[in-house]
Design a protein around this motif. Sequence first.
Motif, PDB file in Angstrom:
ATOM      1  N   LEU A  35       0.690  -1.155  -0.133  1.00 29.14           N
ATOM      2  CA  LEU A  35       0.485   0.012   0.333  1.00 29.14           C
ATOM      3  C   LEU A  35       0.941   0.402  -0.059  1.00 29.14           C
ATOM      4  CD1 LEU A  35      -2.798  -1.055   3.010  1.00 29.14           C
ATOM      5  CD2 LEU A  35      -2.454  -1.527   0.387  1.00 29.14           C
ATOM      6  N   LEU A  36       0.753   1.958  -1.004  1.00 31.93           N
ATOM      7  CA  LEU A  36       1.610   2.949  -1.171  1.00 31.93           C
ATOM      8  C   LEU A  36       0.821   4.399  -1.181  1.00 31.93           C
ATOM      9  CD1 LEU A  36       4.505   4.746  -1.747  1.00 31.93           C
ATOM     10  CD2 LEU A  36       4.031   3.694  -4.386  1.00 31.93           C
ATOM     11  N   GLY A  37       1.470   5.517  -0.757  1.00 34.21           N
ATOM     12  CA  GLY A  37       1.085   6.433  -0.757  1.00 34.21           C
ATOM     13  C   GLY A  37       1.146   7.818   0.293  1.00 34.21           C
ATOM     14  N   PRO A  38       1.554   9.107   0.194  1.00 39.71           N
ATOM     15  CA  PRO A  38       1.867   9.999   0.750  1.00 39.71           C
ATOM     16  C   PRO A  38       1.061   9.887   2.350  1.00 39.71           C
ATOM     17  CG  PRO A  38       0.060  10.818  -0.097  1.00 39.71           C
ATOM     18  CD  PRO A  38       0.247   9.762  -0.811  1.00 39.71           C
ATOM     19  N   GLY A  40      -1.256  10.422   4.711  1.00 35.84           N
ATOM     20  CA  GLY A  40      -2.478  11.046   5.631  1.00 35.84           C
ATOM     21  C   GLY A  40      -3.333  10.210   3.833  1.00 35.84           C
ATOM     22  N   SER A  41      -2.651   9.619   3.015  1.00 38.38           N
ATOM     23  CA  SER A  41      -3.515   8.544   2.002  1.00 38.38           C
ATOM     24  C   SER A  41      -4.484   7.874   2.566  1.00 38.38           C
ATOM     25  CB  SER A  41      -2.638   8.608   1.364  1.00 38.38           C
ATOM     26  OG  SER A  41      -1.804   7.244   2.126  1.00 38.38           O
ATOM     27  N   GLY A  42      -4.043   7.644   3.822  1.00 37.86           N
ATOM     28  CA  GLY A  42      -4.944   6.300   4.591  1.00 37.86           C
ATOM     29  C   GLY A  42      -4.617   4.618   4.220  1.00 37.86           C
ATOM     30  N   LYS A  43      -3.115   4.614   4.155  1.00 36.82           N
ATOM     31  CA  LYS A  43      -2.860   3.202   3.944  1.00 36.82           C
ATOM     32  C   LYS A  43      -3.039   3.168   5.354  1.00 36.82           C
ATOM     33  CE  LYS A  43       1.368   5.295   3.497  1.00 36.82           C
ATOM     34  NZ  LYS A  43       1.169   6.630   4.344  1.00 36.82           N
ATOM     35  N   THR A  44      -2.300   3.393   6.065  1.00 34.35           N
ATOM     36  CA  THR A  44      -2.041   3.341   7.583  1.00 34.35           C
ATOM     37  C   THR A  44      -3.381   2.545   8.079  1.00 34.35           C
ATOM     38  OG1 THR A  44       0.291   3.752   7.887  1.00 34.35           O
ATOM     39  CG2 THR A  44      -1.635   2.964   9.700  1.00 34.35           C
ATOM     40  N   THR A  45      -4.422   3.538   7.429  1.00 39.22           N
ATOM     41  CA  THR A  45      -5.903   3.331   8.705  1.00 39.22           C
ATOM     42  C   THR A  45      -6.211   1.852   7.915  1.00 39.22           C
ATOM     43  OG1 THR A  45      -5.965   5.150   8.553  1.00 39.22           O
ATOM     44  CG2 THR A  45      -8.570   3.724   8.881  1.00 39.22           C
ATOM     45  N   LEU A  46      -6.352   1.962   6.385  1.00 40.80           N
ATOM     46  CA  LEU A  46      -6.702   0.433   6.144  1.00 40.80           C
ATOM     47  C   LEU A  46      -5.827  -0.357   6.376  1.00 40.80           C
ATOM     48  CD1 LEU A  46      -8.166  -0.206   3.386  1.00 40.80           C
ATOM     49  CD2 LEU A  46      -5.949   0.016   2.191  1.00 40.80           C
ATOM     50  N   LEU A  47      -4.365  -0.546   7.228  1.00 44.33           N
ATOM     51  CA  LEU A  47      -3.626  -1.679   7.673  1.00 44.33           C
ATOM     52  C   LEU A  47      -4.559  -2.405   8.711  1.00 44.33           C
ATOM     53  CD1 LEU A  47      -1.185  -3.477   6.440  1.00 44.33           C
ATOM     54  CD2 LEU A  47      -0.650  -1.758   8.342  1.00 44.33           C
ATOM     55  N   THR A 188       1.549 -11.178   2.360  1.00 44.97           N
ATOM     56  CA  THR A 188       2.057 -10.256   2.659  1.00 44.97           C
ATOM     57  C   THR A 188       1.701  -8.684   2.131  1.00 44.97           C
ATOM     58  OG1 THR A 188       3.975 -11.033   3.134  1.00 44.97           O
ATOM     59  CG2 THR A 188       4.325  -8.552   3.800  1.00 44.97           C
ATOM     60  N   ILE A 189       1.323  -7.750   3.303  1.00 47.07           N
ATOM     61  CA  ILE A 189       0.011  -6.470   3.101  1.00 47.07           C
ATOM     62  C   ILE A 189       1.740  -5.468   3.532  1.00 47.07           C
ATOM     63  CG2 ILE A 189      -1.034  -4.660   2.912  1.00 47.07           C
ATOM     64  CD1 ILE A 189      -3.694  -6.879   3.257  1.00 47.07           C
ATOM     65  N   TYR A 190       1.758  -4.806   3.091  1.00 45.38           N
ATOM     66  CA  TYR A 190       3.204  -4.066   3.330  1.00 45.38           C
ATOM     67  C   TYR A 190       2.982  -2.511   3.227  1.00 45.38           C
ATOM     68  CZ  TYR A 190       8.367  -2.606   3.205  1.00 45.38           C
ATOM     69  OH  TYR A 190       9.008  -1.899   3.815  1.00 45.38           O
ATOM     70  N   VAL A 191       2.352  -1.370   4.012  1.00 45.56           N
ATOM     71  CA  VAL A 191       2.269  -0.015   4.205  1.00 45.56           C
ATOM     72  C   VAL A 191       3.787   0.683   4.172  1.00 45.56           C
ATOM     73  CG1 VAL A 191       1.413   2.141   4.895  1.00 45.56           C
ATOM     74  CG2 VAL A 191      -0.252  -0.164   5.126  1.00 45.56           C
ATOM     75  N   THR A 192       3.917   1.984   2.886  1.00 49.52           N
ATOM     76  CA  THR A 192       4.875   2.637   2.430  1.00 49.52           C
ATOM     77  C   THR A 192       4.684   4.105   2.018  1.00 49.52           C
ATOM     78  OG1 THR A 192       7.319   2.942   2.195  1.00 49.52           O
ATOM     79  CG2 THR A 192       6.199   1.839   0.798  1.00 49.52           C
ATOM     80  N   HIS A 193       5.623   4.951   2.641  1.00 50.96           N
ATOM     81  CA  HIS A 193       5.155   6.129   1.746  1.00 50.96           C
ATOM     82  C   HIS A 193       6.521   6.207   0.448  1.00 50.96           C
ATOM     83  CE1 HIS A 193       7.846   7.286   5.078  1.00 50.96           C
ATOM     84  NE2 HIS A 193       8.958   8.018   3.942  1.00 50.96           N
TER      85      HIS A 193
END
Lengths: 349, 312
Positions: A35-38, A40-47, A188-193
């Motif tokens: 999950l890639l995004g700047p 505030g893009s909601g990626k961590t919330t989604l995770l 695996t679901i991986y969050v990063t900016h």
Amino acid sequence: MAVVETRGVRKVFVGDTPAVDGVDIATEEGEYLVLLGPSGSGKTTLLRMIAGLERPSEGEVLIGGRVVNDLPPRARRIAMVFQSYALYPHKTVAQNISFPLAAGGMPKERRPERIRWASSLLGIDHLLERKPRQLSGGERQRVALARALVRDPQVFLLDEPLSNLDAKLRTSAREDLKEFQRRVGVTTIYVTHDQVEAMGLGDRIAVLDKGRLQQLGTPREIYHEPANTFVATFLGSPPMNLLEHDGALVGFRPEHFLPEGLVSEREGRVPFEYQVDRVEYLGSDRMLYGTIPAIAAGVKVIARLPFTVTTPVAEGSPARFAVAESSLRFFGKDSGDRIAPQPLRGVSA
Amino acid sequence: MTTAAPEAATRPRERNRRYLFEREGVLGPLLLLPSVAYLLALVGFPLVMAILYAFTDITTGNPALHFVGIDTFKAALADPVTRTSLRNTVVFTVISQVLVVVLSVVLAFALRANFRGKWIARFLILLPWTTPIALGTIAWLWMLDSIFSPIDWVLSHTGITSPGSHMFWLGRAHLAMGSVIAVQAWRMLPLATVILLAGLTSIPQDVREAAEIDGAGFWRRMFGIDIPLLLPISAVALLFGLVFSFTDMTVVFVLTRGGPQNATQVLASWAFFRGIEGGSLGEGAAVAVFMFPVLAGLAALILRMVSRAEVS
């Protein structure tokens, strides 16, 4: 069957602006999804909604084909590595790794074998008696991974696990992570900016912005066939050049913008008169900053020439550059969405 | 140009004076001075005097320093009231602090949760700490009054005791001790709760979430994560509570004055009654000095814990 799936998931914390605004994503078995995004893009919330640490305001989260909205995290058979690693500071490494086993009700005598297995997989056997504060950043990350791995989860959730490491360590840790997942084979679901992490690790990348899914695809698709101007400019460094022409936005990557002679005519060469304002030498690359007055006088256009291109370019003078037609991307001027190629009338120099 | 020369000559000196306060060797002692003076005058000097007095037979009537060796200690120990006071002090301190520890953990956990009216609950719990001790204790004196006690009224109206009966909270030995302990616990509870609450909120959110994801239920999170992480700070809170309660006489003095028949007499109040009210300064000092080894041990423990907390 998808291991993890989200269906129209929304999350509103306070006010009207949703943190996550209707995201549909489905992972495949054993996949590495980034999950890639700047910020505030909601990626961590989604995770966190997938993990069960946040409840979706709307929509469903499915794990293993089952709706898990009402299940607490511990009933979801997931493991998560936090950005800070969140090791238990009062427990030794062995006790940290053992904690999920004990919580899962594994008999005491079977735990040591499991701990040995996980710690040898991550090469931390020699650290088992240490406390987290006696470990380096890289070692902490490995302990966090071992703790996540030891319970044999269906899904790994990783929340920016490399962001606390210094730049040099990050590269090797990235390789280790990829290698580790290949061996374990767990979805695996991986969050990063960080787009470099995303490109390097992901089988597929989900690009998020403002709580919405912008594009879901392989790194190659995301980079070469961006679905809209956000994806086009968020990935790539420097980002894609975007110029307004004839009611549409024309985009091309800096590395595709080359001296005319280097673009073969067979590819459908589109030549431009390039006014170079500044040249930067970066060792392996030369960055050119300038404009294309014939299309958009005020818009900065960047060209990135690998050091193998030795064509002399002088600051402050016009040069003849070109882009292969196949490298041009077109976007709607207002929507920003990808549209069919348009003829470029009257721009050729 | 002519004025420039003398100006330049004075400059280094001026600069020295201007940066005087930035030199650690000057500023450090200067800032420490008030507290050192305070400690010497109001803690050090009385302590030395108390120890000195404990070896004399000084009284308010005869303030000459006449050394009698350990005779005063012998006399104090021979007095059954001193031994009762010693035992009462230990009972009073230990039981009230056990109550405080248990209740403050429960309260801190309850107050961390989100619920409506949380701020008013926090405010009410903190209230006893903000009222002057003597005033709060006087309020309890009325609550426990032998005739007008509202507690008695509630007990008899709910049928727990027979109608119109009185408990005489402060008039019976065991009830008086229980009352004194309860009021002391009531007094010490807010501080301990606030310290524990601060400790709880300092546990990183993601550590608690990690435990949740690792499969720990409520009790395992509480006993496996929260309480072990709270241990260092709650140990400090407990030690402070022990020191405060061991040396305190306010509650006893206001509620019972040590009675009935010295059933609630503690070392601090007994030293006060002997030395100040009774005029036997030497004997009062000797009783007070009995507290010294216990307090020194506790203080050493506190210092060790604080320095260890700094290291980790």
